[in-house]
Write a protein that holds these residues in place. Structure first.
Motif, PDB file in Angstrom:
ATOM      1  N   PRO A 240       0.836  -1.204   0.000  1.00 21.56           N
ATOM      2  CA  PRO A 240       0.000   0.000   0.000  1.00 21.56           C
ATOM      3  C   PRO A 240       0.874   1.259   0.000  1.00 21.56           C
ATOM      4  O   PRO A 240       1.853   1.343   0.743  1.00 21.56           O
ATOM      5  CB  PRO A 240      -0.792  -0.127   1.313  1.00 21.56           C
ATOM      6  N   ALA A 241       0.497   2.221  -0.845  1.00 24.39           N
ATOM      7  CA  ALA A 241       1.309   3.437  -0.996  1.00 24.39           C
ATOM      8  C   ALA A 241       1.472   4.164   0.343  1.00 24.39           C
ATOM      9  O   ALA A 241       2.510   4.788   0.600  1.00 24.39           O
ATOM     10  CB  ALA A 241       0.666   4.355  -2.023  1.00 24.39           C
TER      11      ALA A 241
ATOM     12  N   LEU B 171       0.509   1.440  -8.930  1.00 22.81           N
ATOM     13  CA  LEU B 171       0.106   0.478  -9.963  1.00 22.81           C
ATOM     14  C   LEU B 171      -1.272   0.885 -10.494  1.00 22.81           C
ATOM     15  O   LEU B 171      -2.072   1.467  -9.740  1.00 22.81           O
ATOM     16  CB  LEU B 171       0.073  -0.935  -9.379  1.00 22.81           C
ATOM     17  N   PRO B 172      -1.587   0.587 -11.774  1.00 19.41           N
ATOM     18  CA  PRO B 172      -2.843   1.065 -12.376  1.00 19.41           C
ATOM     19  C   PRO B 172      -4.079   0.726 -11.549  1.00 19.41           C
ATOM     20  O   PRO B 172      -4.207  -0.380 -11.028  1.00 19.41           O
ATOM     21  CB  PRO B 172      -2.885   0.328 -13.724  1.00 19.41           C
ATOM     22  N   ASN B 173      -4.975   1.725 -11.442  1.00 13.83           N
ATOM     23  CA  ASN B 173      -6.285   1.569 -10.768  1.00 13.83           C
ATOM     24  C   ASN B 173      -6.163   1.033  -9.344  1.00 13.83           C
ATOM     25  O   ASN B 173      -6.972   0.222  -8.903  1.00 13.83           O
ATOM     26  CB  ASN B 173      -7.209   0.638 -11.572  1.00 13.83           C
ATOM     27  N   SER B 174      -5.117   1.457  -8.617  1.00 16.11           N
ATOM     28  CA  SER B 174      -4.953   0.980  -7.240  1.00 16.11           C
ATOM     29  C   SER B 174      -4.267   2.055  -6.407  1.00 16.11           C
ATOM     30  O   SER B 174      -3.861   3.091  -6.931  1.00 16.11           O
ATOM     31  CB  SER B 174      -4.085  -0.290  -7.227  1.00 16.11           C
ATOM     32  N   THR B 175      -4.164   1.776  -5.100  1.00 14.45           N
ATOM     33  CA  THR B 175      -3.388   2.671  -4.222  1.00 14.45           C
ATOM     34  C   THR B 175      -2.169   1.901  -3.707  1.00 14.45           C
ATOM     35  O   THR B 175      -1.755   2.065  -2.570  1.00 14.45           O
ATOM     36  CB  THR B 175      -4.242   3.168  -3.034  1.00 14.45           C
TER      37      THR B 175
ATOM     38  N   GLY C  55      -5.971   4.687   5.916  1.00 18.11           N
ATOM     39  CA  GLY C  55      -7.098   4.808   4.979  1.00 18.11           C
ATOM     40  C   GLY C  55      -7.354   3.510   4.236  1.00 18.11           C
ATOM     41  O   GLY C  55      -6.754   2.481   4.516  1.00 18.11           O
ATOM     42  N   ALA C  56      -8.252   3.594   3.265  1.00 16.93           N
ATOM     43  CA  ALA C  56      -8.619   2.392   2.501  1.00 16.93           C
ATOM     44  C   ALA C  56      -7.573   2.124   1.427  1.00 16.93           C
ATOM     45  O   ALA C  56      -7.046   3.046   0.819  1.00 16.93           O
ATOM     46  CB  ALA C  56      -9.982   2.589   1.847  1.00 16.93           C
ATOM     47  N   THR C  57      -7.264   0.843   1.239  1.00 12.83           N
ATOM     48  CA  THR C  57      -6.325   0.454   0.188  1.00 12.83           C
ATOM     49  C   THR C  57      -7.108  -0.151  -0.970  1.00 12.83           C
ATOM     50  O   THR C  57      -7.927  -1.050  -0.767  1.00 12.83           O
ATOM     51  CB  THR C  57      -5.317  -0.586   0.725  1.00 12.83           C
ATOM     52  N   ILE C  58      -6.871   0.371  -2.167  1.00 11.75           N
ATOM     53  CA  ILE C  58      -7.480  -0.238  -3.365  1.00 11.75           C
ATOM     54  C   ILE C  58      -6.440  -1.186  -3.939  1.00 11.75           C
ATOM     55  O   ILE C  58      -5.393  -0.750  -4.434  1.00 11.75           O
ATOM     56  CB  ILE C  58      -7.861   0.841  -4.413  1.00 11.75           C
ATOM     57  N   PRO C  59      -6.667  -2.512  -3.806  1.00  7.21           N
ATOM     58  CA  PRO C  59      -5.629  -3.460  -4.246  1.00  7.21           C
ATOM     59  C   PRO C  59      -5.460  -3.464  -5.763  1.00  7.21           C
ATOM     60  O   PRO C  59      -6.421  -3.243  -6.503  1.00  7.21           O
ATOM     61  CB  PRO C  59      -6.136  -4.820  -3.746  1.00  7.21           C
ATOM     62  N   TYR C  60      -4.231  -3.725  -6.191  1.00  4.17           N
ATOM     63  CA  TYR C  60      -3.937  -3.815  -7.631  1.00  4.17           C
ATOM     64  C   TYR C  60      -4.429  -5.148  -8.158  1.00  4.17           C
ATOM     65  O   TYR C  60      -4.162  -6.192  -7.575  1.00  4.17           O
ATOM     66  CB  TYR C  60      -2.428  -3.683  -7.860  1.00  4.17           C
TER      67      TYR C  60
END
Length: 319
Positions: free
Chosen positions: A105-106, A138-142, A173-178
């Motif tokens: 996660p970033a 990474l694309p479409n993720s955090t 915060g919320a993590t958007i996985p790749y």
């Protein structure tokens, strides 16, 4: 810092995600899933591999820290074994390092880098591994990719230190996985016919034929030279055989031939072309490949050879 965490003795459950190319995933899974089964049993970690027809896959390793370290050790040594095997078929003298790509996660990457890069520098110096944190998500993720390369022992020490940082600095915060995107089936043109590559077979592709053929005519990537027959010849058409020659660098010829000729035989069967690989000329760094067959057969063989080269080069994990 709790010394027990560093030793991996603290019973904290952690999840680490790895990004792998298809070739690396195949190595981890092994024949009939035997390798990954052994890794799960011996490490005690849960190892899940994302589904899908993707050039990249996510390997998720979950468990107590000591189980995760064992799983990482097994993966690192397996990759080293793969490198040793590929070296035996190659003329290269310098051994490439083992490379793993973590997905982090970033929000945790700042702690991993440290003020002015102090933490990442400390990890590099104390473990001897190379560590790079990607600048972009990474694309479409955090999430960001963290690439570790070095000898297996150095990688294991490095993963331990990264785990400590991740435990001390949970994601914010919320993590958007790749999630890697599936590979769209490539469409190729040969002899006026469109084909999609599905697995190991070229399937005639009738649906969007006219539209796709017009598009192909604009850039003619696979349109055979000298073919003047208008329209779309039937499958029973027998255009005269022609010959095409390619040169391939010596160090990549192994991926075209495959173990005991398995890959080149596969390409011969799929394309219907005759393919001959010349012996290496003394002092030459390249090998000559001669493809004989109809223009359609040659185009298909060229495509399959290029696809093998692309997957081999992108599978080396260089950044």
């Amino acid at each position: 810092m709790d010394p027990k965490v560093t030793e991996g003795g603290l019973n904290v459950t952690l999840t680490i995600r790895l990004l792998m190319h298809g070739k690396e995933v195949g190595s981890i899974i092994g024949k009939k899933g035997e390798t990954v089964k052994k890794m799960r049993e011996e490490s005690g970690a849960r190892i899940n591999i994302s589904e899908g027809n993707c050039p990249e896959r996510i390997v998720t390793i979950t468990g107590p820290t000591d189980a995760i370290f064992k799983a990482f050790a097994m993966i690192a040594f397996k990759f080293e074994e793969d490198i040793d095997n590929s070296m035996s078929n190659s003329t290269a003298t310098s051994k490439p390092p083992v490379t793993l790509r973590l997905v982090v996660p970033a929000s945790q990457c700042g702690s991993l880098i440290g003020k002015g890069g102090s933490k990442i520098k400390e990890i590099r110096e104390s473990t001897g591994a190379q560590v790079q944190v990607a600048g972009d998500m990474l694309p479409n993720s955090t999430e960001r990719a963290v690439t570790i390369s070095g000898m297996p022992d150095a990688i294991i020490q490095c993963v331990k230190q990264i785990c400590v940082v991740m435990l001390e600095s949970p994601p914010k915060g919320a993590t958007i996985p790749y999630r890697p995107k599936p590979a769209s089936a490539p469409v190729i043109f040969a002899g006026g016919q469109a084909y999609t590559i599905q697995g190991q077979y070229a399937i005639p592709h009738p649906d969007q034929l006219t539209k796709l053929h017009q598009l192909a005519m604009q850039h003619t990537p696979f349109t055979p030279l000298g073919q003047t027959t208008p329209g779309f010849p039937g499958l029973d058409a027998n255009p005269p055989a022609s010959t095409h020659e390619l040169t391939i660098p010596n160090d990549l010829i192994g991926c075209i031939i495959g173990r005991q000729g398995s890959k080149i035989n596969e390409i011969r069967q799929m394309s219907g072309a005759q393919i001959k690989i010349a012996n290496a000329a003394e002092g030459s760094t390249e090998r000559q490949i001669t493809i004989t067959g109809s223009p359609a057969n040659i185009s298909l063989a060229q495509y399959l050879i290029n696809a093998r080269l692309t997957s081999e080069v992108s599978g080396m994990g260089t950044l």
